[in-house]
Design an enzyme around this catalytic site. Structure first.
Site, mmCIF file in Angstrom:
data_model
loop_
_atom_site.group_PDB
_atom_site.id
_atom_site.type_symbol
_atom_site.label_atom_id
_atom_site.label_comp_id
_atom_site.label_asym_id
_atom_site.label_seq_id
_atom_site.Cartn_x
_atom_site.Cartn_y
_atom_site.Cartn_z
ATOM 1 N N LYS A 177 -17.544 37.345 10.246
ATOM 2 C CA LYS A 177 -17.691 36.856 11.615
ATOM 3 C C LYS A 177 -16.621 37.461 12.519
ATOM 4 O O LYS A 177 -15.506 37.727 12.086
ATOM 5 C CB LYS A 177 -17.619 35.329 11.622
ATOM 6 C CG LYS A 177 -18.746 34.675 10.819
ATOM 7 C CD LYS A 177 -18.541 33.188 10.653
ATOM 8 C CE LYS A 177 -17.332 32.892 9.778
ATOM 9 N NZ LYS A 177 -17.210 31.447 9.446
ATOM 10 N N THR A 211 -14.388 24.596 19.687
ATOM 11 C CA THR A 211 -14.972 25.444 18.642
ATOM 12 C C THR A 211 -14.710 24.888 17.247
ATOM 13 O O THR A 211 -14.875 25.600 16.255
ATOM 14 C CB THR A 211 -14.408 26.872 18.727
ATOM 15 O OG1 THR A 211 -12.971 26.814 18.645
ATOM 16 C CG2 THR A 211 -14.816 27.544 20.035
ATOM 17 N N GLY A 213 -15.304 23.452 13.830
ATOM 18 C CA GLY A 213 -16.470 23.361 12.961
ATOM 19 C C GLY A 213 -17.471 24.489 13.102
ATOM 20 O O GLY A 213 -18.562 24.408 12.523
ATOM 21 N N THR A 214 -17.114 25.542 13.824
ATOM 22 C CA THR A 214 -18.074 26.638 14.005
ATOM 23 C C THR A 214 -18.450 27.292 12.673
ATOM 24 O O THR A 214 -19.618 27.594 12.426
ATOM 25 C CB THR A 214 -17.531 27.707 14.955
ATOM 26 O OG1 THR A 214 -16.216 28.092 14.538
ATOM 27 C CG2 THR A 214 -17.471 27.200 16.382
ATOM 28 N N GLY A 215 -17.459 27.526 11.811
ATOM 29 C CA GLY A 215 -17.750 28.172 10.534
ATOM 30 C C GLY A 215 -18.621 27.309 9.640
ATOM 31 O O GLY A 215 -19.566 27.801 9.009
ATOM 32 N N CYS A 216 -18.321 26.008 9.590
ATOM 33 C CA CYS A 216 -19.125 25.082 8.795
ATOM 34 C C CYS A 216 -20.559 25.044 9.311
ATOM 35 O O CYS A 216 -21.521 25.108 8.542
ATOM 36 C CB CYS A 216 -18.529 23.681 8.866
ATOM 37 S SG CYS A 216 -16.807 23.543 8.331
#
Length: 275
Positions: A177, A211, A213-216
């Protein structure tokens, strides 16, 4: 597969603030029309201002939760998030192998938005040895990709080399990412490597502190789409649109790094707006 209820399992930590971890994963599964299940690896004490404490569960607790789900509610796909220790990683990987699950998304959660460590340093080797060979998709950000590949990443050329190295560890699809790469100005590019070639997913950078929790959320969306039968590249494309909408339509909650908007993607579709 038509008409059946699709099921997805998240193996991750609990976020008391509701923005990341199993809370974000289950919200994402629900929004994408997939029945969500969970196996909790750790309980975090946190809000938008940061992580105050982490209470890891015993490895056998994670293994038993996975076993209970797998023996009765076999998931069509699963994702892993915060695993914290080498012992938990080995327990989780053992259960995935025992059940023979193939649609596995690994989000190599290492550091929280506020800087708190969510994976012990010695656990990185276990992640590479035991879990990455089971992954259909792995979704590191740039610092996580550096830790997994063992090389510093500068520019897109560095990301491509890191993706190849991570792929060589056994993951079938590597998505690095681009949120940490600010060289693109107003754009963010996520890079996918499938062992044969590269695909870039380009999106508009949103200047916001919301932002958390974006990866989760992104990895959960990938898992949800895989559970519905999508190919990896298609699942990643939908997940990219899901998280873009979730960031753009911010909720404005909390005094720190606020959560993303898990309703945004579905509501846009209902309103006829392109996500």
């Amino acid at each position: 597969m038509s008409g059946a209820v699709r099921k997805a399992l998240t193996i991750a930590g609990s976020d008391s603030g509701g923005g990341a971890g199993i809370q974000a994963d289950l919200k994402t599964f629900q929004e994408l029309g997939v029945f969500g299940m969970s196996a909790i690896t750790a309980v975090t004490v946190q809000n938008t201002l940061g992580v105050r404490n982490v209470y890891p569960l015993p490895p056998e607790a994670a293994a038993e939760q996975i076993g209970a789900v797998g023996s009765d509610l076999a998931p069509d796909a699963l994702k892993t998030g915060m695993l914290f220790s080498a012992e938990i990683i080995r327990a989780v990987a053992g259960q995935i192998r025992a059940f023979g699950w193939a649609r596995v998304v690994v989000d190599p959660v290492m550091i929280a938005k506020g800087g708190a460590a969510l994976l012990l340093p010695e656990a990185v080797a276990a992640l590479k040895e035991y879990l990455l060979p089971l992954a259909q998709v792995v979704t590191p950000n740039i610092p996580e990709a550096e830790a997994l590949s063992g090389i510093p990443i500068t520019g897109m050329a560095g990301r491509r080399e890191a993706a190849k190295r991570i792929h060589s560890l056994g993951a079938k699809h590597v998505v690095i990412k681009g949120g940490h790469d600010e060289s693109g100005g107003g754009r963010i590019v996520d890079l996918l490597y499938d062992g044969a070639g590269f695909t870039e997913f380009d999106g508009r950078r949103i200047m916001t502190r919301h932002t958390h929790g974006t990866g989760c959320t992104f990895s959960a969306a990938v898992a949800a789409e895989l559970a519905k039968g999508a190919a990896a590249a298609e699942a990643i494309s939908t997940a990219r649109a899901f998280i873009q909408a979730a960031i753009e339509d911010e909720l404005g909650l909390g005094l720190g790094h606020g959560p993303t908007n898990h309703w945004a993607y579905r509501r846009r579709k209902e309103q006829g707006v392109r996500p």
